[in-house]
Every structure is written in structure tokens, then in C-alpha cells.
Motif scaffolding. Structure first.
Motif, PDB file in Angstrom:
ATOM      1  N   HIS A 177       0.825  -1.211   0.000  1.00  0.00           N
ATOM      2  CA  HIS A 177       0.000   0.000   0.000  1.00  0.00           C
ATOM      3  C   HIS A 177       0.863   1.266   0.000  1.00  0.00           C
ATOM      4  N   GLU A 178       2.106   1.144   0.477  1.00  0.00           N
ATOM      5  CA  GLU A 178       3.031   2.279   0.476  1.00  0.00           C
ATOM      6  C   GLU A 178       3.924   2.280  -0.758  1.00  0.00           C
ATOM      7  N   LYS A 179       4.304   1.110  -1.212  1.00  0.00           N
ATOM      8  CA  LYS A 179       5.298   1.013  -2.276  1.00  0.00           C
ATOM      9  C   LYS A 179       4.702   1.258  -3.668  1.00  0.00           C
ATOM     10  N   LEU A 180       3.453   0.840  -3.862  1.00  0.00           N
ATOM     11  CA  LEU A 180       2.828   1.129  -5.148  1.00  0.00           C
ATOM     12  C   LEU A 180       2.536   2.622  -5.242  1.00  0.00           C
ATOM     13  N   PRO A 181       2.564   3.193  -6.434  1.00  0.00           N
ATOM     14  CA  PRO A 181       2.237   4.616  -6.568  1.00  0.00           C
ATOM     15  C   PRO A 181       0.864   4.918  -5.980  1.00  0.00           C
ATOM     16  N   LYS A 182       0.725   6.062  -5.335  1.00  0.00           N
ATOM     17  CA  LYS A 182      -0.517   6.400  -4.661  1.00  0.00           C
ATOM     18  C   LYS A 182      -1.700   6.377  -5.628  1.00  0.00           C
ATOM     19  N   ARG A 183      -1.471   6.852  -6.865  1.00  0.00           N
ATOM     20  CA  ARG A 183      -2.558   6.900  -7.842  1.00  0.00           C
ATOM     21  C   ARG A 183      -3.103   5.510  -8.151  1.00  0.00           C
ATOM     22  N   VAL A 184      -2.247   4.488  -8.000  1.00  0.00           N
ATOM     23  CA  VAL A 184      -2.662   3.101  -8.229  1.00  0.00           C
ATOM     24  C   VAL A 184      -3.203   2.491  -6.940  1.00  0.00           C
TER      25      VAL A 184
END
Length: 510
Positions: free
Chosen positions: A417-424
Motif C-alpha cells: 500500500h506504500e510502495k505502489l504509486p498512490k494513484r494506483v
């Protein structure tokens, strides 16, 4: 009718006789033409489309396509031996042309060895893996044949050709046909043998270095080993992961354009949980297959949807180069794994990638690379995949432990939830909440999110003229299939391959 009634002719024969107003003895044969499951209501129903024969027997209806000798006919170059390339070759043979296929990877038998190394040694051969090699990505990642494609072309013919080369005839009946990753290699081998028997050629371990271009005309191809082959037409069917092909085209001045794609995670649940959600009962029983699902939501003006759902399947490592981590899904023909998985992805548009805008048309590719490299680095530069319980992914906390999974290289608890881009990530989390409102239980601690699912489609399109299927500027070049941005799966890619073959025949036949 009920699943039990639909399971055996002895159950539905009296129903049909009553419907037609005849006796059971009057019916001489019943042939199932179509089969689908309606699980929208509590009482599951099976829809059967049947042909009923009274006083006569059905004729044999197996369609067999013939492939003539073309060894001395005009040659056509095909780059890529995935479904688009292989079906283009078969159609060219039907039309009287000699296909010459160049495939950067290996044949299906040798491919298996390189795929095994990904599991054992965490090493990825950049020319032979789940994405590259004979048959393309679909050969070792499931073999689903369902398509919503509205392109001109016959899905029925694609299925009939696959049956001719060894696929189960059941795919001609099922609403969502599926060959299975255990069956497809033999089918692909049969297609290869037919192409060669008809006088065509397939060159493995033959990576294209550049196109031969002259005055905005494609005149052939040059291989990495220096060999040159001259053609009046080249069908470019390299798949959505052949990033070096896009770079080659750009360097040669061939027009490309950015397109929308999607990125996310692969979600896995126990198959029994998905069965209970979809079939509205504790156990699916002996008359129903492993349940599937398909979800489409809208979150903050972007689509969030499930993709490539694999009931009774496995999550597999699908990187196509060292230093990256990508996951995909597959099912064997029996779909009897205790797990169900699918890609769950969020739409990414070119305008969303402002921080990568310096890469121009390649912004989406660089975005993909960035996330895949990040996932690779997260777990010690191995093919161990970062994962998180779905409940933790949605609530935003690292998982203390992980449930059992089908992903055999192994999982490591990671804060996706932190490592993926926020938009995704933010759209995925809200999308999962929305899905759970429709399919209560989907958002479960038994479910896991595994990263990263980034190869749903290419972020680059090779634009073509839809009237003649040639590149918008380079004549004699036919961008084809998923890699060109004109298909999304085995069936639609095969259809596009046939269409390009027909366009080539029309052009050079003049």
C-alpha cells in the motif's frame, strides 16, 4: 436447468421431449452447442443450447482447415511466434504465401527449462521466459480464449483451428473457453509442425536488430547475428513486453504513440471462498466448475477491474528481463488448484505520468520499469514477491504473516500500500471495498495482494491505418496483436493475425 440436470443427458432428455411435445423415444440425438452458467440468483442455472434430432442422426461437423504447399510461393516476414504471428502464418498459407517467422525465444520444449530456472535459481533469460518464446505469453499463462473483441474476424474459426491441432473440443461449446497451460504446448507444437510441413519457416533464437527501411517502405528485417531477409511485407507481432522493439522502432524513426494501460496486483483467494461467494452456497458440489468472477468499478474517474481471472490456478513469475519482478496467473486444464487468482488493476492514462514526461512516448514504459525494479529490490533482488493480506492492504498496515499461496518462488510480507504509486494503490483499495459490497467476503484476510501485475497491456501503440492495416507512414509494415496495441489476449491476437495476413495478401497480390 439445474447443474445436476445439465450434467447428463439422462436428466435433460425428458425436459427436452416435454418442451418439444415428443416422446423420449422420438429423439434420436441431442448435441450440445453452447453451455454457460447463470449464477446471478440463489438458484444456479445452466443454460444449454442444443440441437435435437428426431428421426435422423446428426452429421459429423468437425471443421478441418487445409494448408497447401507454399515453399516456392512469395515469402512474408513475421516477427514473433505468439498467437498473432502463428495464426497470421496459418492464414498466409491458406492464401498461398510462404510465412517466415522470426522468434527471439526458444521452442516450447526448451522454454520449459528456462522457466524452471526462474523458480530454482531466480534467474530470468531475457529471450526465453513466461513472456518470450514459441506460443507467446499465453502458452505458459493459462490459455483463456474468451474475448469481447468486436474486430472483424471469427472467434469460432480460431477455436476450430485449436481443436484441429489438439485442443479439447469442449472449447467450441463453453461460453468462456479455456485450453489450459498443460495442454497448450502440444497444440502450439502441432501448429509449428504444420507451418513447416507446408513449406513455411520458423527461426528460433532469432532476435530482430532492425527493420530494413527505404523511402518509407519496409523491405525486410536484419537479425542480431547480421543476417538480412528481404520481404515485400513484414507482420510485426512481438507481444506487449518486447520493449526493445519499441526502442528499435523509435531509433529508426517509426511513429509510436502512448496509450492507456493498467497496473496493480494479483489477488489470490482460496478457491472455496470464491465458490461460496459466486455460487451462494457453502460448497459448489460435484456439478459446478471452479467459480470465476469479473469485476469492473470506477474510482476517481479511472477504471479498476479484474483481469485474467484464473480459477483453480497459480500465480507465476512473469519477468522478461533480469532485475525486475512481475507476476501473472495461469490455470491447468482441470482448474483443480485450491487457489483462485486474478489481476486487479487500475487504469493509468498518459496524462497521469507527469513525473515521467521527459520520456515522451515511453513514459508508460519507464513507469512500468520503475515499479518492477522496485518490487525486485524490495526482497533481496530475487523472485520472492512482495505480498500483503487484502484486509491489511486496504486498511494500510503491514501483514504480520501471510496465508498459504500458490506462488512457488515464495512471498515476503511487504507494505504494498506504500510502495505502489498512490494513484494506483488508493484506487485499488477503494475498488476492493466496492467489490466487497457486491461480493461480500472478497475483502478477506484469507485473500492476498501480490505485486506487481504490470503487463496487462502495452503502454505504447504502433499506429496503423485501419483500412489497410499498414503502419500510418511505413508501407509494407503491419503492426499486429497485443504488442502493436490492437489486441488483448490469445483469441483477439489470433484474429488480428488473420486480419493482417489477409491485408498482406490483398496488398502484395495486387
Amino acid at each position: 436447468m439445474t447443474p445436476k440436470q445439465a450434467s447428463d443427458e439422462q436428466f435433460y432428455r425428458p425436459l427436452i421431449a416435454h418442451k418439444l411435445g415428443v416422446t423420449e423415444d422420438d429423439i434420436t440425438a441431442i448435441v450440445v452447442r453452447r453451455k454457460s452458467i447463470d449464477a446471478r440468483q440463489r438458484q444456479i442455472r445452466i443454460n444449454l443450447g442444443v440441437a435435437v434430432f428426431v428421426g435422423e442422426q446428426p452429421e459429423q461437423e468437425s471443421t478441418v482447415y487445409t494448408y497447401p504447399e507454399v515453399a516456392h510461393r512469395p515469402p512474408v516476414g513475421i516477427v514473433g511466434a505468439g498467437p498473432a504471428g502463428l495464426f497470421a502464418a496459418l492464414r498466409l498459407i491458406e492464401l498461398g504465401y510462404k510465412p517466415i517467422i522470426f522468434e527471439r525465444g526458444k521452442n516450447v520444449h526448451d522454454r520449459k527449462r528456462d522457466i524452471a530456472k526462474i523458480y530454482r535459481e531466480h534467474t530470468v533469460d531475457p529471450d526465453s521466459n513466461y513472456g518470450f518464446g514459441e506460443g507467446g505469453a499465453g502458452t505458459f499463462s493459462d490459455g483463456k480464449l474468451y474475448t469481447r473483441s468486436k474486430k472483424r474476424g471469427s472467434v469460432k474459426k480460431i477455436l476450430e483451428v485449436l481443436v484441429q491441432f489438439g485442443a479439447d473440443p469442449q472449447i467450441l461449446i463453453d461460453a468462456h473457453p479455456h485450453v489450459g497451460t498443460d495442454k497448450l504446448p502440444a497444440v502450439i507444437r502441432g501448429i509449428r509442425e504444420q507451418i513447416i510441413a507446408s513449406g513455411g519457416e520458423i527461426h528460433f533464437n532469432s532476435r530482430i536488430e532492425e527493420l530494413v527501411l527505404k523511402n518509407d517502405q519496409c523491405k525486410g528485417v536484419k537479425l542480431a547475428n547480421g543476417q538480412r531477409y528481404d520481404f515485400d511485407a513484414v507482420i510485426l507481432a512481438t507481444g506487449h513486453s518486447a520493449r526493445d522493439i519499441y526502442e528499435m522502432l523509435w531509433k529508426q524513426g517509426v511513429n509510436l504513440e502512448a496509450k492507456t494501460f493498467a497496473m496493480g496486483v494479483r489477488v489470490e483467494h482460496p478457491q472455496a471462498l470464491i465458490d461460496s461467494i459466486q455460487y451462494h452456497q457453502a460448497q459448489r458440489g460435484p456439478y459446478l466448475p471452479a467459480a470465476t468472477y469479473s469485476f469492473v468499478e470506477q474510482v476517481n474517474d479511472r477504471g479498476v477491474y479484474s483481469f485474467c481471472m484464473c480459477p483453480g490456478g497459480f500465480i507465476v513469475p512473469a519477468a522478461t528481463a533480469p532485475g525486475e519482478l512481475v507476476v501473472n496467473g495461469m490455470s491447468a486444464s482441470k482448474r483443480n488448484s485450491p487457489f483462485a487468482n486474478s489481476g486487479l488493476v487500475a487504469e493509468v492514462r498518459p496524462e497521469d505520468l507527469r513525473e515521467f514526461k521527459q520520456y515522451g512516448v515511453f513514459a508508460g514504459l519507464e513507469f512500468q520499469k520503475h515499479i518492477e525494479k522496485l518490487c525486485f529490490m524490495m526482497n533481496g533482488q530475487t523472485q520472492f514477491a512482495p505480498a500483503q493480506r487484502l484486509t491489511d492492504f486496504v486498511s494500510g498496515k503491514r501483514s504480520a504473516d501471510l496465508p498459504e499461496s500458490s506462488y512457488r518462488p515464495g512471498l515476503i510480507s511487504s507494505p504494498l500500500h506504500e510502495k505502489l504509486p498512490k494513484r494506483v494503490a488508493s484506487r485499488l483499495r477503494e475498488g476492493i471495498r466496492q467489490i466487497d459490497r457486491k461480493a461480500h467476503g472478497f475483502l478477506s484476510g484469507e485473500g492476498i495482494a501480490v505485486g506487481v501485475e504490470s503487463r496487462t497491456s502495452s503502454p505504447v501503440r504502433i499506429p496503423r491505418d485501419e483500412t489497410n492495416l499498414q503502419h500510418i507512414r511505413i508501407k509494407g509494415l503491419y503492426p499486429c496483436g497485443e504488442g502493436a496495441g490492437y489486441a488483448g489476449g490469445i483469441a483477439s491476437s489470433a484474429i488480428d493475425g488473420e486480419r493482417c495476413a489477409e491485408a498482406v495478401a490483398l496488398a502484395i497480390g495486387d
